[in-house]
Each structure stands twice: as structure tokens, then as C-alpha cells.
Design an enzyme around this catalytic site. Sequence first.
Site, PDB file in Angstrom:
ATOM      1  N   GLU A  35      29.728  48.131  -5.707  1.00 17.69           N
ATOM      2  CA  GLU A  35      29.490  49.204  -4.748  1.00 17.69           C
ATOM      3  C   GLU A  35      30.573  50.271  -4.750  1.00 17.69           C
ATOM      4  OE1 GLU A  35      26.617  47.123  -1.436  1.00 17.69           O
ATOM      5  OE2 GLU A  35      28.658  47.659  -0.839  1.00 17.69           O
ATOM      6  N   ALA A  56      29.804  45.436   0.938  1.00 16.83           N
ATOM      7  CA  ALA A  56      29.296  44.175   1.483  1.00 16.83           C
ATOM      8  C   ALA A  56      28.031  43.776   0.744  1.00 16.83           C
ATOM      9  CB  ALA A  56      29.011  44.311   2.983  1.00 16.83           C
ATOM     10  N   GLU A  61      30.798  42.445  -5.090  1.00 15.31           N
ATOM     11  CA  GLU A  61      30.329  43.565  -4.279  1.00 15.31           C
ATOM     12  C   GLU A  61      31.318  44.728  -4.317  1.00 15.31           C
ATOM     13  OE1 GLU A  61      27.442  43.908  -3.046  1.00 15.31           O
ATOM     14  OE2 GLU A  61      26.710  41.866  -3.357  1.00 15.31           O
ATOM     15  N   GLU A  65      21.533  52.673  -2.239  1.00 14.73           N
ATOM     16  CA  GLU A  65      22.852  52.756  -2.860  1.00 14.73           C
ATOM     17  C   GLU A  65      23.004  53.959  -3.794  1.00 14.73           C
ATOM     18  OE1 GLU A  65      23.241  48.964  -4.717  1.00 14.73           O
ATOM     19  OE2 GLU A  65      23.951  47.987  -2.880  1.00 14.73           O
ATOM     20  N   ARG A 119      20.864  53.223   6.664  1.00 12.60           N
ATOM     21  CA  ARG A 119      20.365  51.976   7.247  1.00 12.60           C
ATOM     22  C   ARG A 119      19.096  52.298   8.019  1.00 12.60           C
ATOM     23  NH1 ARG A 119      22.214  47.918   4.299  1.00 12.60           N
ATOM     24  NH2 ARG A 119      24.496  47.838   4.217  1.00 12.60           N
TER      25      ARG A 119
END
Length: 217
Positions: free
Chosen positions: A115, A94, A111, A164, A82
Site C-alpha cells: 500500500e 492496513a 501491507e 486503492e 470508504r
Amino acid sequence: MNSYGDGSHHRRARETVEDTPESWDVLQTKQRFDGHIIKVVTDTVRMPRDEAAERDYVVHPGAVAVLALDDQDRVLLIRQYRHPTRHLMWELPAGIRDVPGEPLVDTAARELAEEAGYRAATWHTLIDLRTSPGMSDERIRVFLARDLTKIPDEENGFVHRHEEIDMPVKWIPLPDAVEKALMGMIHNSPAVAGILAAYAASVEGLALLRPADAPEA
């Protein structure tokens, strides 16, 4: 415009502790920034006693998150970079509410599949969040997903990009996740809220949870 006459403090003290919709008059809106996902605006808001004050805030499309719980009561966590925090953070799967009209549970299922590579047969609404209501209108619904099955790699055609790429997936017992949240080892707000909510809900055998399609306030 709201009135604050004599006795209002005592009336308000007797009100039910529940967030309720209310909208004060906006006298003027100025757009400060228009980005790919968010906007920043300044509203001039009519305050009590007929005063006006400017309030800056971020306009956000909202998001969903998924607390996936397996049959061993382990929570699925992913780790993602992040940039604003300059941290690798452990989080729940998320994503942004980026498909107009899509049911939130469908967004959450997508998601979870993209993910983490899992499907869930049982869904409940776990908790609704206003992440930072003094500076943003963002809202996040965290779902509880159970009865999980792994999606074979050849069936999951999602291509991971940017943050990701090489995103690890880890299963951790729910009590251990609670401990890590309380010890300041997990900071992502929907992850912390979802972990603590799932632990609290488990005391009642999940009987207090709302259905997956429960309306948002």
C-alpha cells in the site's frame, strides 16, 4: 454460566483492570448473512439469573495496521475511499488477515510494502484493538514500524485496484497527527488509536512496547 452471589460486586471492584477471556453459554446460533469477508450471526446467550437473550454480531477475520514512523518522527498516512462512510479517509496502511497461519507481523509488512511502498527493519506491537465489541468480533493489531526504506518502483509489483487506485501517501509529524485526531479531522479507528498510542509511547522512549510477536489476548 456465571454466578452473581452476595459480595460479588466488591470482589469484582478489586480485580485487576485487564480484559480477560470468558465465554458464556450459547444456546443457539443462527447465520443471517455469509459474505465475501464477513458473516452476520445471531447467538442466543445464557445470561445471569438463567435468562437468555439474542445478540447479533459480525464475524470478521481480523486485520492488521501499521504506524510507520520515520527518523524525523513523521507518520505515514494513506487516503482511501470508504464507501460505508461516504468519505475519503486518512488511514494507516492496513489489511485483512487473509493468509491462514501467517504471522501477523508478516501480514503487516506485506501491507506496508503493497500500500505504501516501504520496508521496515524494526517492528513492535503498538496496540491491540477490538474495534466495536458490541457488534463485531473484529480485532486489529497495530504495529509500529521504524527504520524504513523505500522500495524501488520496479521491485514492487503489487497492482492497485478499486479503492486503492491513485491512493496518496503523505508524511505528517506525529504531534500534528495527534492534533488532527483530537480535532476530529482523522476518524479511522486504528489510525486514531495508533497515532495516540505512538505519541504516548514516545514519552517513555518506546520502552513499554511489546515485541512484534507478542501473543494476542
